[in-house]
Design a protein around this motif. Structure first.
Motif, PDB file in Angstrom:
ATOM      1  N   GLY A 357      28.167   9.918  14.123  1.00  0.00           N
ATOM      2  CA  GLY A 357      26.852   9.162  13.556  1.00  0.00           C
ATOM      3  C   GLY A 357      27.347   8.829  12.059  1.00  0.00           C
ATOM      4  N   PRO A 358      26.757   7.884  11.390  1.00  0.00           N
ATOM      5  CA  PRO A 358      27.074   7.539  10.122  1.00  0.00           C
ATOM      6  C   PRO A 358      26.766   8.634   9.040  1.00  0.00           C
ATOM      7  CG  PRO A 358      25.292   6.275  10.714  1.00  0.00           C
ATOM      8  CD  PRO A 358      25.792   7.079  11.870  1.00  0.00           C
ATOM      9  N   ASP A 359      25.836   9.390   9.232  1.00  0.00           N
ATOM     10  CA  ASP A 359      25.420  10.630   8.173  1.00  0.00           C
ATOM     11  C   ASP A 359      25.979  11.971   8.860  1.00  0.00           C
ATOM     12  OD1 ASP A 359      24.071   8.665   6.666  1.00  0.00           O
ATOM     13  OD2 ASP A 359      22.280   8.857   8.139  1.00  0.00           O
ATOM     14  N   VAL A 360      26.472  12.105   9.920  1.00  0.00           N
ATOM     15  CA  VAL A 360      26.928  13.361  10.462  1.00  0.00           C
ATOM     16  C   VAL A 360      27.901  14.022   9.652  1.00  0.00           C
ATOM     17  CG1 VAL A 360      27.946  14.588  12.478  1.00  0.00           C
ATOM     18  CG2 VAL A 360      26.129  12.815  12.985  1.00  0.00           C
ATOM     19  N   ALA A 361      27.836  15.457   9.187  1.00  0.00           N
ATOM     20  CA  ALA A 361      28.886  16.081   8.315  1.00  0.00           C
ATOM     21  C   ALA A 361      29.700  16.856   9.582  1.00  0.00           C
ATOM     22  CB  ALA A 361      28.239  16.929   7.528  1.00  0.00           C
ATOM     23  N   MET A 362      30.776  17.127   8.939  1.00  0.00           N
ATOM     24  CA  MET A 362      31.811  17.891   9.923  1.00  0.00           C
ATOM     25  C   MET A 362      32.677  19.019   9.216  1.00  0.00           C
ATOM     26  SD  MET A 362      34.731  16.599  12.604  1.00  0.00           S
ATOM     27  CE  MET A 362      33.208  16.141  13.932  1.00  0.00           C
ATOM     28  N   SER A 363      32.693  20.104   9.634  1.00  0.00           N
ATOM     29  CA  SER A 363      33.446  21.141   9.076  1.00  0.00           C
ATOM     30  C   SER A 363      34.705  21.588  10.118  1.00  0.00           C
ATOM     31  CB  SER A 363      32.690  22.442   8.549  1.00  0.00           C
ATOM     32  OG  SER A 363      33.508  23.341   8.165  1.00  0.00           O
ATOM     33  N   ILE A 364      36.083  21.525   9.756  1.00  0.00           N
ATOM     34  CA  ILE A 364      37.068  21.706  10.699  1.00  0.00           C
ATOM     35  C   ILE A 364      37.619  22.882  10.036  1.00  0.00           C
ATOM     36  CG2 ILE A 364      39.104  21.075  11.707  1.00  0.00           C
ATOM     37  CD1 ILE A 364      38.120  18.113  11.370  1.00  0.00           C
ATOM     38  N   SER A 365      38.073  24.072  10.686  1.00  0.00           N
ATOM     39  CA  SER A 365      38.644  25.294  10.281  1.00  0.00           C
ATOM     40  C   SER A 365      39.849  25.596  11.009  1.00  0.00           C
ATOM     41  CB  SER A 365      37.649  26.325  10.070  1.00  0.00           C
ATOM     42  OG  SER A 365      36.494  26.121   9.291  1.00  0.00           O
ATOM     43  N   PRO A 366      41.242  25.748  10.575  1.00  0.00           N
ATOM     44  CA  PRO A 366      42.039  26.075  11.321  1.00  0.00           C
ATOM     45  C   PRO A 366      41.971  27.463  11.820  1.00  0.00           C
ATOM     46  CG  PRO A 366      42.595  26.363   8.859  1.00  0.00           C
ATOM     47  CD  PRO A 366      41.470  25.703   8.933  1.00  0.00           C
ATOM     48  N   LEU A 367      42.864  27.578  12.829  1.00  0.00           N
ATOM     49  CA  LEU A 367      43.105  29.095  13.473  1.00  0.00           C
ATOM     50  C   LEU A 367      44.163  29.931  12.855  1.00  0.00           C
ATOM     51  CD1 LEU A 367      42.282  28.541  17.112  1.00  0.00           C
ATOM     52  CD2 LEU A 367      40.647  29.187  15.425  1.00  0.00           C
ATOM     53  N   GLY A 368      44.841  29.141  12.094  1.00  0.00           N
ATOM     54  CA  GLY A 368      46.072  29.889  11.571  1.00  0.00           C
ATOM     55  C   GLY A 368      46.667  29.256  10.251  1.00  0.00           C
ATOM     56  N   LEU A 369      47.741  29.507   9.857  1.00  0.00           N
ATOM     57  CA  LEU A 369      48.551  29.036   8.856  1.00  0.00           C
ATOM     58  C   LEU A 369      48.887  27.628   8.968  1.00  0.00           C
ATOM     59  CD1 LEU A 369      49.793  29.591   6.242  1.00  0.00           C
ATOM     60  CD2 LEU A 369      51.893  30.320   7.329  1.00  0.00           C
ATOM     61  N   GLY A 370      48.998  26.799  10.121  1.00  0.00           N
ATOM     62  CA  GLY A 370      49.620  25.637  10.246  1.00  0.00           C
ATOM     63  C   GLY A 370      51.133  25.454  10.406  1.00  0.00           C
ATOM     64  N   GLY A 371      51.754  24.613  10.771  1.00  0.00           N
ATOM     65  CA  GLY A 371      53.231  24.423  11.004  1.00  0.00           C
ATOM     66  C   GLY A 371      53.481  24.131  12.532  1.00  0.00           C
ATOM     67  N   ASP A 372      54.678  24.511  12.705  1.00  0.00           N
ATOM     68  CA  ASP A 372      55.160  24.165  14.104  1.00  0.00           C
ATOM     69  C   ASP A 372      54.361  25.119  15.129  1.00  0.00           C
ATOM     70  OD1 ASP A 372      57.012  22.730  13.134  1.00  0.00           O
ATOM     71  OD2 ASP A 372      58.803  24.110  12.921  1.00  0.00           O
ATOM     72  N   GLN A 373      54.010  26.287  15.036  1.00  0.00           N
ATOM     73  CA  GLN A 373      53.355  27.165  15.752  1.00  0.00           C
ATOM     74  C   GLN A 373      51.889  27.236  15.539  1.00  0.00           C
ATOM     75  OE1 GLN A 373      54.963  28.420  18.398  1.00  0.00           O
ATOM     76  NE2 GLN A 373      56.865  27.546  17.641  1.00  0.00           N
ATOM     77  N   ALA A 374      51.166  26.164  15.068  1.00  0.00           N
ATOM     78  CA  ALA A 374      49.758  26.165  14.530  1.00  0.00           C
ATOM     79  C   ALA A 374      49.005  26.346  16.001  1.00  0.00           C
ATOM     80  CB  ALA A 374      49.424  24.753  13.840  1.00  0.00           C
ATOM     81  N   PRO A 375      48.142  27.233  16.238  1.00  0.00           N
ATOM     82  CA  PRO A 375      47.365  27.472  17.464  1.00  0.00           C
ATOM     83  C   PRO A 375      46.453  26.591  17.665  1.00  0.00           C
ATOM     84  CG  PRO A 375      46.878  29.175  15.578  1.00  0.00           C
ATOM     85  CD  PRO A 375      47.744  28.586  15.236  1.00  0.00           C
ATOM     86  N   GLY A 376      45.636  25.981  16.430  1.00  0.00           N
ATOM     87  CA  GLY A 376      44.570  25.094  16.849  1.00  0.00           C
ATOM     88  C   GLY A 376      43.505  25.204  15.660  1.00  0.00           C
ATOM     89  N   ALA A 377      42.376  24.724  16.104  1.00  0.00           N
ATOM     90  CA  ALA A 377      41.319  24.786  15.095  1.00  0.00           C
ATOM     91  C   ALA A 377      39.901  24.662  15.623  1.00  0.00           C
ATOM     92  CB  ALA A 377      41.235  23.636  14.046  1.00  0.00           C
ATOM     93  N   TRP A 378      38.666  25.073  14.946  1.00  0.00           N
ATOM     94  CA  TRP A 378      37.450  25.024  15.730  1.00  0.00           C
ATOM     95  C   TRP A 378      36.571  23.802  14.668  1.00  0.00           C
ATOM     96  CZ3 TRP A 378      36.965  30.468  14.701  1.00  0.00           C
ATOM     97  CH2 TRP A 378      36.770  30.943  13.475  1.00  0.00           C
ATOM     98  N   VAL A 379      35.641  23.166  15.270  1.00  0.00           N
ATOM     99  CA  VAL A 379      34.977  22.112  14.766  1.00  0.00           C
ATOM    100  C   VAL A 379      33.612  22.468  14.715  1.00  0.00           C
ATOM    101  CG1 VAL A 379      34.511  19.620  14.752  1.00  0.00           C
ATOM    102  CG2 VAL A 379      36.907  20.295  15.426  1.00  0.00           C
TER     103      VAL A 379
END
Length: 462
Positions: A357-379
């Motif tokens: 929606g046009p006014d919906v806010a979203m927060s995305i947080s990684p589960l790890g450091l990132g890079g080749d073996q990044a496990p994922g994220a939650w929203v």
């Protein structure tokens, strides 16, 4: 004027002072007004015999009289266990028979204008935001004397009957009102009364009563000061509610952190995130995205639209857009609304994710450091106007470096795989510093030589 003992033989309180304010002599009436014996007063500065609130006034009028100028001011002389005396005091320069310059301080008779003694009280009440009133027990009337107009507006007329006032006081507070009006009490403490106005709205009034004698031989009256604390009480309740909400939020984050640490499989991690995440951070929906063979496997708590989850599912980690970006970089991201999204990814092809929606806010947080073996994220998604709380910012900003990069790309779906174990170890290190209300035993990193395994309790071989 000859300052003989005739000046001290007058009925009203009188004292002769040296020009510096030291008492030379005084009559019995002045000693009584000062609530001391004559011997206790002689040889002392007059200002020392008065309450601190009156000392500057006395110093000013004595200083004027010492320079051969007449001066007068209203003074309040408190007496132990009795009503204070409010009198108009005059300081006049005089000369003794031996030519000595003195100051004659005495009380003036204002029986024809007792209202003049109330002027300083009106002025001080107005400047302090207080209302001033007087209770007349003979006729059971409350007479308004002035002060703050906002307090005066609560009363329909300048004089109201005691029965009218009692009707407008909350039933539980009426005994307190009776104590305030009792003539034998000189209450300097504030008492709160709940008062219902003519329009039916309730006010919290802080009240204080004092017995005051107007003039040396004047009548004794009961005066009341009123302060409207309604707004202050409302602000206090808001502050209490905010503190309670903050504590509750910290407790919820601590519970969420503890549940993350106890999750030993991917399925348990999914259950923790999808059942607790949105509620913990006051969101409207939550999703968990795990990387599987360079693509995203997304599950949700059904708080996000199904087409939105479909747009996320099976996306390549190499694509452009907020979710792959967070997983690759390992940096959390908060997007205020759709306009904020388009400002970051203006190319529509680069951001194929349809926004809920046009006014919906979203927060995305990684589960790890990132890079080749990044496990994922939650929203987490939010209604419009959401701003991350300090607790939420602290939790996401201090999210630990994931050891999944060192896990060797193990199969997360296996109950005994290293990915959930590493994730658990990472949480146990970080969450106590984020949420001090929760504590867990220290865990060690199996990837660090010489450390003890959190699972087996043994030291891994190099």
């Amino acid at each position: 004027m000859d300052a003989s003992n005739e000046l001290l033989r007058k009925a009203e309180p009188s004292a002769l002072l040296y020009p510096d304010g030291i008492v030379r002599s005084l009559n019995r009436a002045m000693a009584t007004a000062l609530d001391r014996s004559a011997e206790q007063c002689a040889g002392r500065y007059l200002r020392e015999l008065l309450p601190e609130s009156q000392r500057n006034v006395v110093e000013r009028i004595v200083a004027h009289a010492g320079k051969h100028r007449l001066a007068m001011q209203v003074l309040e002389l408190p007496r132990q266990g009795r009503a204070s005396v409010v009198a108009l005091i005059e300081a006049r320069p005089v000369t003794s028979a031996g030519g000595e310059q003195l100051v004659w301080v005495h009380s003036l008779n204002v029986s024809n204008d007792l209202g003049s003694l109330l002027i300083p009280f009106r002025l001080s009440a107005r400047s302090a935001g207080l209302g001033l009133c007087m209770y007349l027990p003979q006729v059971r009337q409350i007479e308004w004397l002035g002060g703050a107009p906002a307090v005066a507006a609560l009363f329909p007329e300048g004089s109201v009957s005691l029965p009218w006032l009692v009707r407008h006081i909350h039933t539980d507070d009426r005994p307190s009102l009776r104590r305030l009006l009792h003539s034998d009490n000189n209450r300097r403490s504030w008492t709160t009364l709940r008062f219902q106005g003519e329009e039916g709205d309730w006010h919290r009034l802080a009240c204080q009563t004092r017995r005051i004698q107007l003039g040396y031989e004047g009548p004794e009256q009961i005066f009341g000061m009123i302060r409207d604390d309604t707004c202050d009480e409302a602000r206090r309740q808001e502050m209490v509610a905010a503190v309670e909400a903050q504590r509750r939020r910290a407790d919820e984050i601590a519970e969420f952190s503890s549940a993350l640490i106890t999750a030993s499989t991917e399925q348990e991690l999914r259950q923790v995130v999808l059942t607790r995440l949105a509620a913990t951070f006051a969101g409207t929906g939550a999703a968990l995205a795990l990387v599987d063979d360079e693509h995203l496997s997304v599950s949700s708590d059904a708080g996000l639209p199904s087409w939105h989850v479909d747009a996320l599912h099976c996306r390549s980690l190499d694509e452009q857009g907020p979710l792959p970006h967070v997983i690759r970089t390992g940096e959390p991201l908060f997007i205020r609304n759709q306009e904020d999204l388009l400002s970051r990814w203006p190319n529509g092809d680069a951001a194929p994710l349809a926004w809920p929606g046009p006014d919906v806010a979203m927060s995305i947080s990684p589960l790890g450091l990132g890079g080749d073996q990044a496990p994922g994220a939650w929203v987490v998604t939010y209604d419009s106007g959401h701003h991350p709380s300090p607790d939420e910012k602290a939790f996401t900003s201090r999210w630990p470096n994931s050891p999944a990069r060192r896990s060797g790309g193990s199969d997360r779906s296996k109950p005994g795989s290293s990915w959930p174990r590493q994730f658990k170890i990472t949480c146990s290190r970080s969450c106590p510093s984020i949420c001090p209300a929760w504590r867990s035993p220290p865990a060690t990193d199996p990837a660090v030589p010489g450390s003890t395994s959190a699972v087996t309790g043994t030291t891994p071989s190099s």
